[in-house]
Design an enzyme around this catalytic site. Structure first.
Site, PDB file in Angstrom:
ATOM      1  N   SER A  91       0.844  -1.190   0.000  1.00 11.06           N
ATOM      2  CA  SER A  91       0.000   0.000   0.000  1.00 11.06           C
ATOM      3  C   SER A  91       0.880   1.240   0.000  1.00 11.06           C
ATOM      4  CB  SER A  91      -0.902  -0.010   1.234  1.00 11.06           C
ATOM      5  OG  SER A  91      -1.422   1.275   1.500  1.00 11.06           O
ATOM      6  N   SER A  92       0.324   2.343  -0.493  1.00 13.18           N
ATOM      7  CA  SER A  92       1.068   3.600  -0.522  1.00 13.18           C
ATOM      8  C   SER A  92       1.338   4.145   0.874  1.00 13.18           C
ATOM      9  CB  SER A  92       0.305   4.645  -1.342  1.00 13.18           C
ATOM     10  OG  SER A  92      -0.963   4.901  -0.768  1.00 13.18           O
ATOM     11  N   CYS A  93       0.675   3.597   1.910  1.00 13.37           N
ATOM     12  CA  CYS A  93       0.898   4.097   3.267  1.00 13.37           C
ATOM     13  C   CYS A  93       2.268   3.706   3.813  1.00 13.37           C
ATOM     14  CB  CYS A  93      -0.201   3.637   4.208  1.00 13.37           C
ATOM     15  SG  CYS A  93      -0.162   1.878   4.575  1.00 13.37           S
ATOM     16  N   TYR A 130      -0.179  -1.148  10.231  1.00  9.58           N
ATOM     17  CA  TYR A 130      -0.341  -1.776   8.913  1.00  9.58           C
ATOM     18  C   TYR A 130       0.851  -1.462   8.022  1.00  9.58           C
ATOM     19  CZ  TYR A 130      -2.312  -2.668   4.260  1.00  9.58           C
ATOM     20  OH  TYR A 130      -2.525  -3.106   2.977  1.00  9.58           O
ATOM     21  N   LYS A 175       3.721  -3.969   6.220  1.00  8.34           N
ATOM     22  CA  LYS A 175       4.006  -4.004   4.785  1.00  8.34           C
ATOM     23  C   LYS A 175       5.472  -3.682   4.494  1.00  8.34           C
ATOM     24  CE  LYS A 175       0.063  -5.320   3.268  1.00  8.34           C
ATOM     25  NZ  LYS A 175      -0.065  -6.628   2.594  1.00  8.34           N
ATOM     26  N   HIS A 197     -12.812   1.629   2.853  1.00  8.87           N
ATOM     27  CA  HIS A 197     -12.042   2.772   2.380  1.00  8.87           C
ATOM     28  C   HIS A 197     -12.976   3.856   1.838  1.00  8.87           C
ATOM     29  CE1 HIS A 197      -8.704  -0.260   2.357  1.00  8.87           C
ATOM     30  NE2 HIS A 197      -8.069   0.792   2.848  1.00  8.87           N
TER      31      HIS A 197
END
Length: 327
Positions: free
Chosen positions: A108-110, A137, A141, A180
């Protein structure tokens, strides 16, 4: 991957995994291996190892994960870090142990810093503090990326991490609390239209900007990546951070390269749904990161770019929601 390759899609019922399965089937792949959570709990390393030993997948799309929006991340931080670490540890280790040819780990971009330079490049990984609302999270990742990198360095595996931007599309989670932003807003506006509500409340100030990619475009990118010629694929697998060329993790962004404010997104969703009322911004609620725009130069350079515009994608996603609601 040839048409008869044994391809395991972990998390095939989710938004990401189901899109990958649709893409593989459309491309004529006939040996897709799938297991539900009830059939195989990927947090269980012994069960996962037994599954790999029996079925010997040649290619793996690791799309299984515990995911959710801001509230879900804040409410269940322990599950978000524990479950995601357990899943990826089991699958990546078993993939190495049982000779998987290529693995694509979906993140994910997070993973990028809260105050990351925009647009976010792959080399920005680990250059700053994370957004607190989804740090558990994100850390899981990041650990998955490092695990791919470590196994590549030590065992010459071919494990690549792909970081999609915010996704939406068929099979999304439309829960009002745990989903989301796009599926939550689609449902909110639809229900407001159905009940004749005069207002729809949107969390935050409406000023944060987000990038959104239709899930089937993301799946197309994933299949494209695992089908790259050997030299191109190997070039993505990461270099040691001591390399004179700099920090190059086995990481590639998948995105659109342009973004939209939450307020403008809300207006667009209202138009798509056909809602005529007023949008109210609840500024007491958190905004999250103010901007998360992906730099997609790397994937564009090797020959892939998105094809589904946001309004067209929203119309297809809304139709999916209506269809799923009427089932």
């Amino acid at each position: 991957m040839d048409q008869n390759s044994r391809i395991y899609v972990a998390g095939h019922r989710g938004l990401v995994g189901s899109a990958i399965v649709r893409r593989l089937e459309a491309r004529g792949y006939s040996n897709i291996i799938m297991r539900t959570h009830a059939e195989l709990d990927l947090r269980d390393s012994i069960a996962t190892d037994s599954f790999f030993a029996e079925h010997k997948p040649e290619y793996v799309f690791l799309a299984a994960a515990k995911v959710g929006g801001i509230l879900a991340n804040n409410t269940y931080p322990a599950e978000f870090i524990h479950d995601n670490l357990a899943i990826q540890n089991s699958v990546i280790h078993s993939a190495w142990k049982h000779g998987v040819k290529r693995l694509l780990f979906l993140g994910s971009s997070c993973i990028y810093p809260k105050h990351c330079t925009q647009p976010m490049q792959e080399q920005h990984l680990l250059t700053g503090a994370l957004e607190p609302t989804n740090r558990p999270y994100a850390l899981a990742k990041i650990a998955g990326i490092e695990m791919c990198w470590s196994y590549n360095r030590q065992y010459a595996t071919k494990f690549l991490a792909a970081m999609p931007t915010n996704l939406y599309g068929p099979g999304d989670n439309y829960h009002l609390v745990n989903s989301h932003v796009i599926p939550a807003l689609l449902r909110k506006f639809h229900e407001a239209k159905q009940t004749g509500a005069t207002t729809v409340t949107v969390w935050g100030t409406g000023t944060p900007r987000r990038e959104f990619l239709y899930s089937d475009d993301m799946a197309d990118a994933c299949v494209f990546l695992l089908n790259l010629p050997e030299d191109k694929f190997n070039s993505l697998l990461g270099a040691n951070e001591m390399d004179p060329e700099g920090f190059h993790p086995p990481l590639i962004n998948i995105g659109v390269g342009e973004d939209i404010s939450i307020k403008d997104l809300s207006l667009l969703i209202g138009q798509v749904v056909g809602y005529q009322g007023e949008i109210v911004l609840d500024t007491s609620k958190p905004d999250g990161t103010m901007r998360k725009l992906m730099d997609v130069t790397k994937i564009n350079r090797i020959g892939w770019s998105y094809t589904t515009g946001l309004e067209d994608g929203l119309r297809m996603a809304y139709q999916d929601f209506v269809n799923s609601s009427s089932d």
